[in-house]
Design an enzyme around this catalytic site. Structure first.
Site, short mmCIF file in Angstrom:
data_model
loop_
_atom_site.label_atom_id
_atom_site.label_comp_id
_atom_site.label_asym_id
_atom_site.label_seq_id
_atom_site.Cartn_x
_atom_site.Cartn_y
_atom_site.Cartn_z
N ASP A 1 0.85 -1.19 0.00
CA ASP A 1 0.00 0.00 0.00
C ASP A 1 0.89 1.24 0.00
O ASP A 1 1.85 1.30 0.76
CB ASP A 1 -0.88 -0.03 1.26
CG ASP A 1 -1.87 1.09 1.32
OD1 ASP A 1 -2.92 0.98 0.69
OD2 ASP A 1 -1.59 2.09 2.03
N ILE A 2 0.57 2.20 -0.87
CA ILE A 2 1.34 3.44 -0.91
C ILE A 2 1.02 4.25 0.34
O ILE A 2 -0.15 4.49 0.64
CB ILE A 2 1.02 4.25 -2.18
CG1 ILE A 2 1.41 3.45 -3.43
CG2 ILE A 2 1.75 5.60 -2.15
CD1 ILE A 2 0.99 4.08 -4.73
N GLU B 1 -4.89 2.41 -3.79
CA GLU B 1 -3.42 2.49 -3.86
C GLU B 1 -2.77 1.21 -3.35
O GLU B 1 -1.62 1.20 -2.92
CB GLU B 1 -2.91 3.71 -3.07
CG GLU B 1 -3.09 3.63 -1.59
CD GLU B 1 -4.45 4.13 -1.08
OE1 GLU B 1 -4.57 4.29 0.14
OE2 GLU B 1 -5.38 4.34 -1.87
#
Length: 140
Positions: A2-3, A46
């Site tokens: 996950d960003i 994301e």
């Protein structure tokens, strides 16, 4: 994976920048996969899902850490509101990862169970400061 703080990227630089970051992260991850054995793809928002075939937990951790470092050190091109790349302007991002291993002996009964365990490890990475990799550990 996950960003980290992706909403801030969109809020600060705009959605065109956010889309560009998503594409570049996807490219970094897929370029780093073994073409016949591994899979990398955007899972939603994301988040990205990485599957390493015939890879033990220790090796998966080493691979993911290498990818995490690659993203952390990558210079993401900065764009203006029209999507034009700004010369010599970059933004930095980081990612957090969670690893869950599936083996024939595991008690995982579905892909949903497997992903839930990886998500649990990912949330642990987020809780412990982000930009890190955590391995799912079953509670005793």
């Amino acid at each position: 994976g996950d960003i980290d703080h992706f909403k801030k990227v969109n809020d600060t630089y705009g959605h065109i920048q956010g889309d560009m970051v998503l594409k570049q992260v996807g490219q970094i991850l897929s370029d780093s996969m073994r073409s016949v054995f591994d899979v990398a793809g955007r899972y939603g928002g994301e988040e990205f899902c990485l599957i390493f075939d015939e890879t033990d937990q220790k090796s998966a951790f080493q691979i993911v850490e290498r990818l995490r470092n690659k993203v952390e050190n990558y210079q993401f091109s900065k764009v203006d509101k029209t999507g034009t790349i700004k010369e010599n302007a970059f933004i930095q991002i980081t990612m957090s990862f969670g690893i869950a291993q599936y083996t024939r002996d595991s008690d995982i009964t579905s892909a949903t169970d497997w992903i839930a365990r990886a998500d649990e490890a990912l949330y642990l990475s987020k809780q412990n400061g982000r930009n890190r990799t955590s391995i799912y550990k079953k509670e005793a």
